[in-house]
Scaffold this motif. Structure first.
Motif, mmCIF file in Angstrom:
data_model
loop_
_atom_site.group_PDB
_atom_site.id
_atom_site.type_symbol
_atom_site.label_atom_id
_atom_site.label_comp_id
_atom_site.label_asym_id
_atom_site.label_seq_id
_atom_site.Cartn_x
_atom_site.Cartn_y
_atom_site.Cartn_z
ATOM 1 N N TYR A 97 0.865 -1.185 0.000
ATOM 2 C CA TYR A 97 0.000 0.000 0.000
ATOM 3 C C TYR A 97 0.901 1.235 0.000
ATOM 4 O O TYR A 97 1.740 1.405 0.890
ATOM 5 C CB TYR A 97 -0.886 -0.025 1.241
ATOM 6 C CG TYR A 97 -1.924 1.060 1.329
ATOM 7 C CD1 TYR A 97 -2.937 1.187 0.374
ATOM 8 C CD2 TYR A 97 -1.920 1.946 2.399
ATOM 9 C CE1 TYR A 97 -3.911 2.164 0.485
ATOM 10 C CE2 TYR A 97 -2.895 2.929 2.516
ATOM 11 C CZ TYR A 97 -3.886 3.035 1.556
ATOM 12 O OH TYR A 97 -4.855 4.012 1.661
ATOM 13 N N VAL A 98 0.758 2.081 -1.016
ATOM 14 C CA VAL A 98 1.634 3.250 -1.182
ATOM 15 C C VAL A 98 0.805 4.529 -1.168
ATOM 16 O O VAL A 98 -0.201 4.629 -1.871
ATOM 17 C CB VAL A 98 2.426 3.159 -2.508
ATOM 18 C CG1 VAL A 98 3.349 4.371 -2.658
ATOM 19 C CG2 VAL A 98 3.226 1.858 -2.557
ATOM 20 N N ILE A 99 1.220 5.496 -0.350
ATOM 21 C CA ILE A 99 0.579 6.815 -0.320
ATOM 22 C C ILE A 99 1.648 7.890 -0.359
ATOM 23 O O ILE A 99 2.837 7.618 -0.141
ATOM 24 C CB ILE A 99 -0.316 6.998 0.924
ATOM 25 C CG1 ILE A 99 0.527 6.917 2.212
ATOM 26 C CG2 ILE A 99 -1.446 5.979 0.946
ATOM 27 C CD1 ILE A 99 -0.259 7.263 3.466
ATOM 28 N N ASN A 100 1.245 9.124 -0.629
ATOM 29 C CA ASN A 100 2.155 10.272 -0.634
ATOM 30 C C ASN A 100 1.700 11.261 0.436
ATOM 31 O O ASN A 100 0.981 12.218 0.143
ATOM 32 C CB ASN A 100 2.168 10.944 -2.008
ATOM 33 C CG ASN A 100 2.867 10.089 -3.052
ATOM 34 O OD1 ASN A 100 4.089 10.064 -3.122
ATOM 35 N ND2 ASN A 100 2.080 9.390 -3.847
ATOM 36 N N PRO A 101 2.094 11.063 1.689
ATOM 37 C CA PRO A 101 1.618 11.931 2.767
ATOM 38 C C PRO A 101 2.293 13.300 2.748
ATOM 39 O O PRO A 101 3.515 13.407 2.604
ATOM 40 C CB PRO A 101 2.008 11.159 4.031
ATOM 41 C CG PRO A 101 3.197 10.343 3.625
ATOM 42 C CD PRO A 101 2.985 10.001 2.177
ATOM 43 N N ASP A 102 1.500 14.366 2.875
ATOM 44 C CA ASP A 102 2.063 15.713 2.964
ATOM 45 C C ASP A 102 2.612 15.985 4.354
ATOM 46 O O ASP A 102 3.513 16.797 4.535
ATOM 47 C CB ASP A 102 0.986 16.756 2.627
ATOM 48 C CG ASP A 102 0.575 16.695 1.168
ATOM 49 O OD1 ASP A 102 1.445 16.397 0.333
ATOM 50 O OD2 ASP A 102 -0.606 16.934 0.869
ATOM 51 N N THR A 103 2.034 15.321 5.349
ATOM 52 C CA THR A 103 2.444 15.471 6.736
ATOM 53 C C THR A 103 2.255 14.128 7.427
ATOM 54 O O THR A 103 1.877 13.141 6.780
ATOM 55 C CB THR A 103 1.603 16.566 7.421
ATOM 56 O OG1 THR A 103 2.077 16.747 8.763
ATOM 57 C CG2 THR A 103 0.128 16.197 7.448
ATOM 58 N N THR A 104 2.526 14.058 8.709
ATOM 59 C CA THR A 104 2.305 12.811 9.434
ATOM 60 C C THR A 104 0.869 12.351 9.244
ATOM 61 O O THR A 104 -0.072 13.103 9.466
ATOM 62 C CB THR A 104 2.584 12.988 10.935
ATOM 63 O OG1 THR A 104 3.943 13.393 11.116
ATOM 64 C CG2 THR A 104 2.359 11.674 11.676
ATOM 65 N N THR A 105 0.715 11.122 8.802
ATOM 66 C CA THR A 105 -0.609 10.562 8.513
ATOM 67 C C THR A 105 -0.811 9.320 9.368
ATOM 68 O O THR A 105 0.056 8.447 9.413
ATOM 69 C CB THR A 105 -0.731 10.202 7.019
ATOM 70 O OG1 THR A 105 -0.558 11.406 6.243
ATOM 71 C CG2 THR A 105 -2.083 9.600 6.708
ATOM 72 N N VAL A 106 -1.943 9.282 10.048
ATOM 73 C CA VAL A 106 -2.251 8.164 10.941
ATOM 74 C C VAL A 106 -3.462 7.412 10.409
ATOM 75 O O VAL A 106 -4.503 8.017 10.143
ATOM 76 C CB VAL A 106 -2.530 8.657 12.376
ATOM 77 C CG1 VAL A 106 -2.825 7.463 13.293
ATOM 78 C CG2 VAL A 106 -1.359 9.469 12.914
ATOM 79 N N PHE A 107 -3.300 6.111 10.218
ATOM 80 C CA PHE A 107 -4.443 5.297 9.816
ATOM 81 C C PHE A 107 -4.350 3.928 10.483
ATOM 82 O O PHE A 107 -3.304 3.542 11.011
ATOM 83 C CB PHE A 107 -4.534 5.166 8.294
ATOM 84 C CG PHE A 107 -3.351 4.514 7.630
ATOM 85 C CD1 PHE A 107 -3.262 3.124 7.517
ATOM 86 C CD2 PHE A 107 -2.327 5.285 7.089
ATOM 87 C CE1 PHE A 107 -2.181 2.521 6.886
ATOM 88 C CE2 PHE A 107 -1.237 4.700 6.449
ATOM 89 C CZ PHE A 107 -1.164 3.310 6.351
ATOM 90 N N SER A 108 -5.458 3.212 10.472
ATOM 91 C CA SER A 108 -5.499 1.874 11.048
ATOM 92 C C SER A 108 -5.936 0.874 10.000
ATOM 93 O O SER A 108 -6.804 1.173 9.174
ATOM 94 C CB SER A 108 -6.467 1.819 12.236
ATOM 95 O OG SER A 108 -5.984 2.568 13.331
ATOM 96 N N LEU A 109 -5.330 -0.310 10.050
ATOM 97 C CA LEU A 109 -5.795 -1.433 9.251
ATOM 98 C C LEU A 109 -6.810 -2.199 10.092
ATOM 99 O O LEU A 109 -6.514 -2.594 11.218
ATOM 100 C CB LEU A 109 -4.632 -2.363 8.897
ATOM 101 C CG LEU A 109 -3.486 -1.778 8.076
ATOM 102 C CD1 LEU A 109 -2.436 -2.854 7.830
ATOM 103 C CD2 LEU A 109 -3.988 -1.220 6.760
#
Length: 352
Positions: free
Chosen positions: A69-81
Motif C-alpha cells: 500500500y503506497v501513499i504520498n503523505p504531505d504530513t504525518t498521517t495516521v491510519f489503522s488497518l
C-alpha cells in the motif's frame, strides 16, 4: 553543423535524463510504503481508516494475505488497518519511510521507525500485561508519551471504545497531551462528541419499532427475562456487516443462556435487507422499519455511526455500549452467574 547538432542533442538528452531522475527521486522520497504479510485473514480485503490529518476510508486488497500500500503523505498521517471485523493495527506514515506488518492476525509485528516501533513495543507489552493491570499500564504509557501519535490508538481503544468510559479520566489524559497531539481532528472532536452522547442518550430502552422478516411487529413480551444485545447495522455498510458476521460466535457461546440479539437495520430497501438479514433465529431477531437514521431508537440513543450496539439487562436498562466478541460473552456470562447466585441466596433465606 552536424557535430554541433549532435552535441546539442546529447546535452538535451542528458538534461532530460537528469530531470527524470530528479522527478523519480522526488516522488520516491515522498512516498510511504506499507508492506504486509498476514496469515489468518477471513477476507481478502482490509479496511483502511484514516484519523490524521483527516477522517476518510480506503481499502486494500490482499492476495493470500500479502499486500503493498503506497501513499504520498504531505504530513504525518495516521491510519489503522481493520480486519476480521474488529481487529486493528495502527500505522504512522511519514514521507520516505516504509513499514512492514508481518505475522498472524493474533500476533502481528510492526517493523518500522519512530511511532511505528513504539507502537510495536506497546502492543508487545500489553500482551504480556495481566488483564487487571492493563488500564493502569495504558494510563502510564499515555502520560509518558504525550508527544506520540500512538496515544490516539490507546485513547480510542481503552477509553472511547470502553463499554462504560470514564469521561473525567479521559478529559485529564487529553489535557496532558502535547499541542501536536491535542490539535488532531480526532482529539479536537472527541470530548464534545462523547459529552453530547452521554448527556443525550437515555439510560433505558422501552420501545423498538420495526417488523421482522415475516412482516410482524416486534414485541418486547416475547423476550422477557433475557439479556438483550441491540445491534445496529445496514446492508450498505461493509464494516457493520462484518460485525454482524462476528456475532455468530457470540450466539454459539451463549446458546444455552437467557440471551438474545436483536439486529436493528438502517436499510431503506426491503429487498436488500431481506437478502442480507438471513440470520433470523429463535435467539437472533432481525427487524427494520425502513426509516434509516430516523429510526426511533437511533434518534433516542443519539447514534451517529455504524457498527454500534447496546446491551440491556432484564429490565431493559442499558448496562454497556459497543461491546463485542469475548468481552460481550464474558459480560453476559458474568451477569447470568450473578443472577444464579442471587437466586440461590434467595432460596437459602426462604428455607431458613
Amino acid at each position: 553543423f552536424s557535430a554541433k547538432f549532435a552535441t546539442m542533442r546529447k546535452t538535451i538528452y542528458l538534461l532530460l535524463s537528469f530531470l527524470c531522475l530528479m522527478t523519480s527521486c522526488s516522488k520516491e522520497n515522498n512516498e510511504f510504503i506499507l508492506k504486509g504479510e498476514i496469515s489468518g485473514l477471513t477476507s481478502d480485503t482490509l479496511l483502511v481508516y484514516y484519523q490524521v490529518p483527516e477522517f476518510k476510508l480506503d481499502t486494500i486488497f490482499t492476495k493470500k494475505g500479502i499486500f503493498e500500500y503506497v501513499i504520498n503523505p504531505d504530513t504525518t498521517t495516521v491510519f489503522s488497518l481493520i480486519f476480521n471485523a474488529e481487529e486493528e493495527v495502527p500505522i504512522f506514515a511519514e514521507k520516505g519511510q516504509s513499514v512492514q506488518v508481518k505475522g498472524s492476525t493474533s500476533n502481528l509485528e510492526i517493523q518500522g521507525k519512530g511511532d511505528n516501533q513504539l507502537m510495536n513495543d506497546i502492543l508487545s507489552l500489553l500482551k504480556k500485561t495481566p488483564e487487571q493491570k492493563v488500564k493502569h499500564v495504558v494510563d502510564s504509557l499515555i502520560q509518558t508519551n504525550n508527544y506520540s501519535f500512538t496515544n490516539l490508538y490507546l485513547i480510542d481503544k481503552y477509553y472511547v471504545k470502553d463499554s462504560q468510559p470514564n469521561y473525567k479520566d479521559l478529559e485529564k489524559l487529553i489535557d496532558a497531551q502535547s499541542g501536536l497531539i491535542k490539535d488532531t481532528p480526532f482529539l479536537m472532536t472527541l470530548l464534545p462528541k462523547i459529552e453530547k452522547l452521554n448527556s443525550n442518550r437515555t439510560q433505558s430502552v422501552h420501545t423498538l419499532n420495526g417488523k421482522d422478516r415475516k412482516g410482524e411487529n416486534f414485541k418486547w413480551g416475547n423476550i422477557r427475562d433475557r439479556y438483550v444485545l441491540i445491534d445496529f447495522w445496514a446492508s450498505w455498510h461493509p464494516q457493520s456487516m462484518a460485525a454482524q458476521d462476528s456475532l455468530q460466535s457470540v450466539i454459539k457461546a451463549l446458546k444455552k443462556e437467557k440471551f438474545l440479539i436483536c439486529s436493528v437495520s438502517l436499510d431503506l430497501d426491503k429487498e436488500a435487507w431481506l437478502k442480507a438479514s438471513d440470520r433470523d433465529t429463535t435467539q437472533w431477531k432481525q427487524i427494520c422499519d425502513f426509516r434509516g437514521w430516523n429510526n426511533t431508537i437511533i434518534k433516542g440513543q443519539d447514534i451517529h455511526e455504524l457498527p454500534s450496539n447496546i446491551l440491556l439487562d432484564k429490565n431493559k436498562r442499558i448496562i454497556a455500549r459497543d461491546i463485542r466478541g469475548k468481552e460481550l460473552i464474558d459480560k453476559v456470562k458474568e451477569l447470568i452467574q450473578k443472577d444464579k447466585e442471587r437466586e440461590l441466596e434467595r432460596k437459602r433465606k426462604k428455607n431458613k
